[in-house]
Design an enzyme around this catalytic site. Structure first.
Site, PDB file in Angstrom:
ATOM      1  N   ASP A  84      -3.845  -3.704  -5.673  1.00  0.00           N
ATOM      2  CA  ASP A  84      -5.120  -3.092  -5.142  1.00  0.00           C
ATOM      3  C   ASP A  84      -4.996  -1.564  -5.622  1.00  0.00           C
ATOM      4  O   ASP A  84      -3.807  -0.956  -5.249  1.00  0.00           O
ATOM      5  CB  ASP A  84      -5.395  -3.331  -3.938  1.00  0.00           C
ATOM      6  N   GLU A 142      -2.579  -4.981  -0.477  1.00  0.00           N
ATOM      7  CA  GLU A 142      -1.524  -4.434   0.250  1.00  0.00           C
ATOM      8  C   GLU A 142      -1.803  -3.134   0.965  1.00  0.00           C
ATOM      9  O   GLU A 142      -1.376  -3.020   2.231  1.00  0.00           O
ATOM     10  CB  GLU A 142      -0.301  -3.913  -1.004  1.00  0.00           C
ATOM     11  N   GLU A 143      -2.782  -2.326   0.497  1.00  0.00           N
ATOM     12  CA  GLU A 143      -3.135  -1.357   1.402  1.00  0.00           C
ATOM     13  C   GLU A 143      -4.344  -1.770   2.335  1.00  0.00           C
ATOM     14  O   GLU A 143      -4.948  -2.614   2.080  1.00  0.00           O
ATOM     15  CB  GLU A 143      -3.972  -0.344   0.242  1.00  0.00           C
TER      16      GLU A 143
END
Length: 402
Positions: A84, A142-143
């Protein structure tokens, strides 16, 4: 034999890996929207002969899992890259600048995908030499951490069985504070846990000229913020590392009005799970104590984002030896503790894992800007090193476990 093959093949595909990274950078997608990115990765893995390809996580079309040698007896290892981008407007002037307004790869995930695809290509060409199985994990989201809008991709993939039948996992993060081509890693704790919290303090609003008729929550909030730092300075063992920061205070609507309530929001970063567990207790106690003294009431909302990234001791020692053999002993460093967080830690809670930093910092090329900066960029010279490290470690791990 595999080591020399891997080096030669990695060099042969250097330009293709760079081009893949540039394509990903031009077309960034934020968490749980990595649809076109997923389609591109899936297409390449099918072309290269990977099997058991699964697309999509959490009911989305984002994320890819693929296997090499799925039916082979022997050990298994997973290699992971996150996908991402971030909602940041890019300020770089490069030919591959983001074409998506207000979105850019400002943390290097474009590089992670390109490196893992390079490693996939290498491993696919030596698969007959591998005494075991390799699983590739291209992870969305992931963020952002654990919120009602954004679930951590690693946790979701684990729930859907991505680690079933896997003995170990490895991953990397491109790292601008580190010189291009250097590697930094450490056994044990590497990156901190990340939690967020909000304390809402309720009083009684009134006119600023008549404070005796009000109960001032702003006074309670400022006292609370000051006393909050005694948690780290007086309640956490000085030999431990912890951070407690206030990032936002929301209060008031006019210069002459005492508000009814104040909202204080911040983050905690810890390495020790016991300290992490005790943080909400300590924050609540200080908030309650201050509010009791100042006639207010406090409510705490505490959210755990990700656990600490803790490298398996034995696996990390094996990786360090492999890395020294690939790039030279002088280019492998013991990393300091890093206070930012990574949801790779969810994988490490389930199986042995090693996570390392690959330097991409080069002031001459402008690739030493901070992560999450609108001017963040990656030195492409680091990519082939990452390919060789991931592919080489996978091959070494499988050979060592045979």
């Amino acid at each position: 034999m595999n080591g020399e093959k891997i080096k030669v093949i990695s060099e042969a595909f250097r330009d293709e890996v760079v081009e893949l990274r540039h394509q990903f950078h031009k077309h960034p997608e934020t968490a749980w929207k990595e649809v076109e990115t997923t389609r591109k990765i899936e297409s390449l893995l099918r072309e290269w002969g990977f099997e058991h390809i699964r697309r999509g996580v959490r009911g989305t079309s984002c994320g890819v899992v693929a296997d090499l040698n799925p039916g082979r007896e022997g050990p298994s290892i997973a290699l992971r890259a996150d996908m991402d981008a971030l909602a940041i407007k890019e300020e770089n002037s490069v030919p591959y600048v983001s074409e998506c307004e207000g979105v850019m790869h400002a943390c290097g995930h474009d590089s992670h995908m390109a490196i893992l695809l390079g490693a996939a290509r290498v491993l696919s060409l030596i698969k007959d030499d591998l005494p075991g199985r390799v699983r590739l994990i291209f992870q969305p989201a992931e963020e952002g951490g654990s919120t009602s809008e954004n679930y951590p991709g690693a946790e979701c993939m684990i729930r859907e069985g991505v680690l079933e039948g896997i003995d170990a996992i490895a991953g990397l993060h491109i790292w601008s504070p580190l010189e291009t081509g250097l590697v930094a890693v450490r056994p044990g704790a590497l990156m901190s846990a990340c939690d967020s919290w909000t304390v809402r303090i309720y009083g009684k609003g009134g006119h600023g000229a008549m404070p005796q008729d009000a109960i001032d929550p702003t006074l309670a909030a400022t006292t609370f913020v000051n006393l909050l730092q005694t948690i780290v300075s007086r309640e956490v063992d000085p030999k431990e590392i912890a951070i407690l920061s206030v990032g936002k205070i929301i209060t008031g609507s006019a210069f002459n009005i005492i508000p009814d309530s104040v909202e204080v929001t911040g983050t905690t970063r810890t390495f020790n799970p016991a300290i992490q567990d005790n943080m909400p207790v300590m924050i609540q106690r200080i908030a309650d104590g201050v509010c009791a003294a100042l006639r207010c009431r406090a409510e705490l909302e505490y959210t755990r984002f990700v656990p600490p990234t803790i490298n398996d001791e034995e696996l990390t020692k094996q990786f360090i030896e492999t890395a020294k053999g690939i790039i030279g002993e002088e280019r492998v460093q013991i990393s300091p503790l890093i206070m930012v967080s990574e949801d790779f830690s969810y994988f490490q809670e389930k199986i042995p894992g090693v996570f390392f930093f690959l330097g991409c910092g080069n002031p001459a090329k402008g690739t030493d800007n901070p992560h999450h900066s609108p001017r963040f960029n990656v030195d492409d010279d680091a990519l082939s090193t990452g390919v060789e490290l991931l592919a080489g470690f996978a091959a070494e791990f499988l050979a060592g476990k045979r």
